[in-house]
Motif scaffolding. Structure first.
Motif, short mmCIF file in Angstrom:
data_model
loop_
_atom_site.label_atom_id
_atom_site.label_comp_id
_atom_site.label_asym_id
_atom_site.label_seq_id
_atom_site.Cartn_x
_atom_site.Cartn_y
_atom_site.Cartn_z
N ARG A 98 -18.28 -70.11 72.14
CA ARG A 98 -17.71 -70.70 70.94
C ARG A 98 -18.81 -71.11 69.96
N VAL A 99 -19.86 -71.74 70.51
CA VAL A 99 -20.94 -72.22 69.64
C VAL A 99 -21.57 -71.03 68.90
N ILE A 100 -21.88 -70.00 69.65
CA ILE A 100 -22.54 -68.86 69.02
C ILE A 100 -21.61 -68.18 68.02
N ASP A 101 -20.34 -68.05 68.42
CA ASP A 101 -19.36 -67.42 67.51
C ASP A 101 -19.33 -68.16 66.17
N VAL A 102 -19.34 -69.49 66.25
CA VAL A 102 -19.28 -70.28 65.02
C VAL A 102 -20.59 -70.15 64.24
N LEU A 103 -21.69 -70.13 64.98
CA LEU A 103 -22.98 -69.97 64.33
C LEU A 103 -23.00 -68.66 63.53
N ILE A 104 -22.51 -67.62 64.14
CA ILE A 104 -22.47 -66.32 63.45
C ILE A 104 -21.60 -66.42 62.20
N LEU A 144 -22.71 -65.78 58.36
CA LEU A 144 -21.98 -64.84 57.49
C LEU A 144 -21.58 -65.52 56.18
N LEU A 145 -21.13 -66.76 56.29
CA LEU A 145 -20.71 -67.49 55.08
C LEU A 145 -21.92 -67.77 54.18
N VAL A 160 -21.22 -54.81 47.77
CA VAL A 160 -21.79 -55.41 48.98
C VAL A 160 -21.02 -56.70 49.32
N LEU A 161 -20.77 -57.48 48.30
CA LEU A 161 -20.04 -58.74 48.52
C LEU A 161 -18.66 -58.48 49.11
N ILE A 162 -17.98 -57.48 48.55
CA ILE A 162 -16.62 -57.17 49.06
C ILE A 162 -16.70 -56.75 50.53
N CYS A 163 -17.65 -55.85 50.82
CA CYS A 163 -17.74 -55.38 52.22
C CYS A 163 -18.06 -56.54 53.15
N GLU A 164 -19.04 -57.34 52.77
CA GLU A 164 -19.44 -58.43 53.66
C GLU A 164 -18.32 -59.47 53.79
N SER A 165 -17.54 -59.64 52.74
CA SER A 165 -16.40 -60.56 52.86
C SER A 165 -15.43 -60.03 53.90
N TRP A 166 -15.22 -58.72 53.86
CA TRP A 166 -14.31 -58.13 54.84
C TRP A 166 -14.85 -58.30 56.26
N MET A 200 -30.87 -55.75 50.94
CA MET A 200 -31.04 -57.01 51.66
C MET A 200 -31.39 -58.12 50.67
N PRO A 201 -31.03 -59.36 51.01
CA PRO A 201 -31.42 -60.48 50.14
C PRO A 201 -32.94 -60.54 49.99
N GLN A 202 -33.37 -61.18 48.92
CA GLN A 202 -34.80 -61.28 48.66
C GLN A 202 -35.31 -62.66 49.04
N GLY A 203 -36.59 -62.74 49.26
CA GLY A 203 -37.24 -64.03 49.52
C GLY A 203 -36.76 -64.67 50.81
N PRO A 204 -36.76 -66.01 50.85
CA PRO A 204 -36.42 -66.71 52.11
C PRO A 204 -35.02 -66.34 52.60
N ALA A 205 -34.13 -66.00 51.67
CA ALA A 205 -32.75 -65.68 52.06
C ALA A 205 -32.68 -64.48 53.00
N LEU A 206 -33.75 -63.70 53.02
CA LEU A 206 -33.77 -62.54 53.92
C LEU A 206 -33.62 -62.99 55.38
N SER A 207 -34.04 -64.25 55.63
CA SER A 207 -33.94 -64.72 57.02
C SER A 207 -32.48 -64.82 57.47
N ILE A 208 -31.53 -64.93 56.53
CA ILE A 208 -30.12 -65.05 56.96
C ILE A 208 -29.65 -63.79 57.69
N PRO A 209 -29.72 -62.61 57.05
CA PRO A 209 -29.22 -61.44 57.79
C PRO A 209 -30.05 -61.13 59.03
N ILE A 210 -31.37 -61.45 58.97
CA ILE A 210 -32.19 -61.16 60.15
C ILE A 210 -31.72 -62.02 61.32
N THR A 211 -31.57 -63.33 61.07
CA THR A 211 -31.10 -64.22 62.15
C THR A 211 -29.73 -63.77 62.63
#
Ligand SMILES: O=c1ccn([C@@H]2O[C@H](COP(=O)(O)OP(=O)(O)O[C@H]3O[C@H](CO)[C@@H](O)[C@H](O)[C@H]3O)[C@@H](O)[C@H]2O)c(=O)[nH]1
Ligand SMILES: [Mn+2]
Length: 772
Positions: free
Chosen positions: A21-27, A31-32, A53-59, A566-577
């Motif tokens: 549950r914890v990991i599922d929520v973390l993911i 995503l959000l 990209v936004l539409i796909c990722e929202s889905w 992919m996002p630029q700068g520090p935000a790149l860490s989001i999709p990587i994580t």
């Protein structure tokens, strides 16, 4: 002390996967966050491709929400047959009609159907309470012949199983691993077992021989004369009572065995399996009219001989009686290919999704291995379940013109069903049975709509289950030890692709169904909200491909045009994580299920391949249907297993099929999207590398040019884009090899040609936007 007789016949045990549950929520949070980043960058700097990209990722986020809510409250069921038998005498158990469907003697060898039927006839249940009906949509004298022979063998096989308490009652499987020393002390067992094996070998030889020579038409006499001049899609109803159990009030006999080939006429809609199931329902309604129905596909067999008792524990339990419409046993497979190379064994999926559904309104109906209440199939909802006071006129409108059927339906609806004390003579009902199995019978009746298996989707199972949940019924899983039923998953890629394609099309058909779309069922019916989300999880099989394919195209576009994906700068860490956590999380799920990392990878890879090939094609097939260009078709899954008694232990090693689990291709257009995606990735890589080399070698002009049009794709983001593309190439590695291989191991030239053209067009379009 608890009174033994007041104990429930089954219990539901709820539990929690806290870590999961914890990991599922973390993911979900990641995503959000990613969506948040996308929205902000879009507001700051509008780019069309970012919007996509936004539409796909929202889905994808929505899809993840469907997944986690489905798996959030897992539960398991435990059934207690001994409690049931304490309360009821064997003779008080209700009757169960057994339905088997088969539709093609080539794709579904008759010996397989025979094994299914034998395993059903030999169940640990009073035999005068069972009747087995086999629907043959191919109208094949071979299947009829095989069943006739099987019923002769059954007279020895069934008593043998009961006498020695045999567990696996499908003979091919039993003899493939029986240990003759299992009970060395009884010489009698050994002798009888060898005799049985001889008889079974003989039976399977005769059936295989008949299949090879295909019973020449000159021999279509006697019992077989009815098959003269019949064609698969053009023949009258054929109903044959292969065996009638005359031993009433005795559990020693052999259950009735009835062969049914419903009438077919060209151009007349037959509704595939749903039509076959309704024919079985009507005919059995006239003959035995049991209050419960167990339906099994011809590629599954009983693995737990007590399964009918387990099923009855749920259906006869005082609470279950009021609430539970059907009891679904999981589809599990024997003889699995090692490491699941084709990703179709669905072990992990089963573990988490099935237990999740068990904690909601209940499992989806899976089309096979399922016990139904006849009155629910006849349209009753839980609050009317005990009333059933339909006028005769209404009954006639729904059930059709047969007086006998209307009467038997009224019996069911009013709770008066078959009891063995009734003097039933199944031969007497032959004439009316022929009437109800005819093509025109259902015209202007409720069959396929208000009652029976629902028409309108090639995944009639999910649709029918949905219509039952809509009424407010629940369903339960039944997972006794040993496993209730087993069967074989497809062992060839084209077969598996066909199956996935059909499922995807079927799901979208359901989503757009006017009466039973999950949305309609929630708003206008009694489908629980969480169950609605669970249905959306499976509907997503049909929709995910559009978003995933668009996403891949965007990635390729960005690599070619040197723009940001992919996002630029520090935000790149989001999709990587996100990716790292998701991968580790799924690996852990595999390890926790005692599966290998290799299996995890195979399943990862295959889900990409199925989504973007099979399910994408399934989606296109539906578009063609909506445009009225072609209709959706139920293509039957080829069953490649071997059913002689020396094989069957393991499909991979023993079924003489060298191709089991290796990637083979055929001319089907289902392989075009994947090949195109692969070629697109290769082209993008080449373009990128040439571009990099070009800019390194100080080609300033070019560099300036690129910078002018694009938004300066800085280092890491671009590396990540390339890694995504590389991941896709790895997933499609078998396709890459297929491009260079010949014969069935190679992708046909026509597919390569189509894909190359599409990929070329795509790349040209991308490069045009650079220069444009
Ligand atoms: O016109 C038809 C087509 C199929 N079948 C039978 O339907 C069953 C399922 O067909 P199969 O080709 O094995 O499909 P699968 O994809 O393996 O089946 C899964 O998916 C189907 C819905 O797509 C469900 O009906 C099945 O129960 C479920 O096991 C088999 O017994 C067939 O003989 C018919 O009776 N008539
Ligand atoms: Mn099947």
């Amino acid at each position: 002390m608890t009174n033994q007789t007041s104990l429930p016949f089954y219990e539901k045990h709820r539990f929690k996967y806290n870590f999961k549950r914890v990991i599922d929520v973390l993911i979900l949070i990641l995503l959000l966050l990613l969506l948040g980043y996308r929205v902000i960058s879009l507001v700051n700097n509008y780019r069309f491709h970012w919007l996509v990209v936004l539409i796909c990722e929202s889905w994808f986020t929505l899809g993840w929400i469907f997944t986690i809510t489905t798996q959030w409250n897992p539960a398991t069921i435990k059934t207690y047959p001994e409690r049931l038998l304490q309360r009821l005498q064997l003779q008080e158990l209700p009757a169960v009609d057994l339905f088997v469907t088969t539709a093609d003697p080539v794709l579904e060898p008759p010996i397989m159907t025979v094994n299914t039927v034998l395993s059903l006839l030999a169940m640990e249940y009073p035999s005068d309470k069972l009747a087995c009906y086999v629907s043959d949509d191919a109208c094949s004298p071979l299947t009829f012949y095989a069943l006739q022979e099987a019923s002769k063998f059954a007279k020895h096989w069934v008593p043998f199983c009961k006498k020695f308490n045999v567990q696996v009652r499908a003979p091919f499987k039993y003899f493939s691993h029986v240990a003759y020393d299992h009970d060395l002390s009884t010489q009698q067992f050994k002798q009888e077992c060898l005799r049985m094996k001889d008889m079974y070998d003989n039976l399977s030889r005769r059936i295989e021989e008949a299949c090879r020579t295909s019973i020449p038409s000159c021999r279509l006499d006697g019992d077989f004369a009815v098959f003269l001049n019949t064609q698969r899609d053009n023949h009258p109803t054929i109903i044959k009572i292969i065996w009638e159990n005359k031993e009433k009030h005795s559990s020693e006999g052999l259950p009735h065995l009835i062969y049914i080939s419903r009438e077919k006429k060209p151009k007349h809609p037959h509704h595939y399996k749903a039509g076959a199931m309704n024919a079985l329902t009507k005919v059995s309604g006239l003959m035995t009219n049991a209050p419960f129905i167990l339906n099994v596909d011809c590629d599954m067999f009983v693995n737990n001989p007590k399964i009918a008792l387990h099923g009855m524990c749920v259906l006869l339990d005082p609470k279950g009686q009021k609430e539970v419409a059907f009891v679904q046993c999981p589809q599990q497979f024997y003889g699995k290919l090692k490491n699941d190379p084709l990703g179709n064994q669905m072990v992990v999926l089963f573990k988490y999704v099935a237990s999740g559904l068990a904690g909601l309104q209940g499992p989806f109906y899976g089309g096979t291995n399922c016990f139904h209440r006849r009155k629910v199939i006849y349209g009753l909802s839980p609050d009317e379940a005990e009333k059933g006071n339909m006028s005769e006129k209404k009954l006639k409108q729904e059930f059709g013109a047969s007086k006998e059927l209307v009467k038997s339906a009224a019996d069911v609806l009013e709770g008066r069903t078959y009891s063995p004390n009734h003097d039933i003579n199944i031969s007497k009902s032959l004439e009316s049975a022929n009437q109800v199995a005819s093509c025109g019978y259902e015209y202007a009746t409720g069959w396929g709509d208000q009652i029976g298996w629902k028409y309108g989707s090639i995944t009639e199972d999910v649709l029918t289950g949905l219509s039952i949940h809509k009424k407010g019924w629940r369903s339960e899983f039944c997972t006794p030890e040993p496993i209730a039923f087993t069967g074989c998953a497809p062992i060839g890629l084209p077969t598996s692709m066909g199956q996935q394609k059909r499922w995807a099309t079927g799901m979208i058909e359901i989503f757009f169904n006017k009466k039973y779309s999950p949305l309609v069922c929630t708003i206008f019916g009694k489908l629980h909200f969480r169950q609605f989300l669970a249905y959306m999880w499976i509907m997503n099989w049909g929709f995910q491909p559009i978003f995933e394919a668009s996403y891949v195209c965007l990635l390729t576009y960005c690599i070619i045009t040197n723009s940001n994906f992919m996002p630029q700068g520090p935000a790149l860490s989001i999709p990587i994580t996100l990716v790292v956590i998701y991968m580790l999380h799924t690996i852990l799920e595999y390890l926790a299920t005692k599966l290998s990392i290799q299996e995890w990878w195979n399943n990862q890879r295959m889900s990409r391949i199925y989504i973007m090939n099979a399910r994408f094609s399934g989606f296109l097939a539906l578009i063609l249907k909506l445009l009225r260009i072609s209709n959706t078709v139920f293509d039957i899954t080829r069953k490649d297993q071997n059913f002689s008694s020396d094989d069957g232990e393991d499909c991979l090693d023993n079924n003489n099929n060298d191709d089991a689990g290796t990637f083979t291709f055929d001319e089907s257009s289902v392989f075009v999207p994947g090949t195109t995606i692969l070629l697109m990735q290769l082209a993008a890589m080449v373009i990128k590398i040439i571009g990099l080399v070009g800019s390194r070698s100080g080609n300033n002009n070019n560099n300036n040019n690129n910078n002018k049009i694009n938004n300066k794709n800085n280092g890491y983001g671009s590396v990540c884009d390339m890694l995504c593309s590389l991941y896709l190439i790895l997933c499609y590695w078998p396709f890459l090899r297929g491009i260079f291989r010949r014969g069935k191991y190679g992708i046909p030239f026509s597919t390569i040609f189509k894909s190359a053209t599409l990929a070329f067009l795509f790349v040209s379009l991308c490069t045009q936007t650079i220069s444009g």
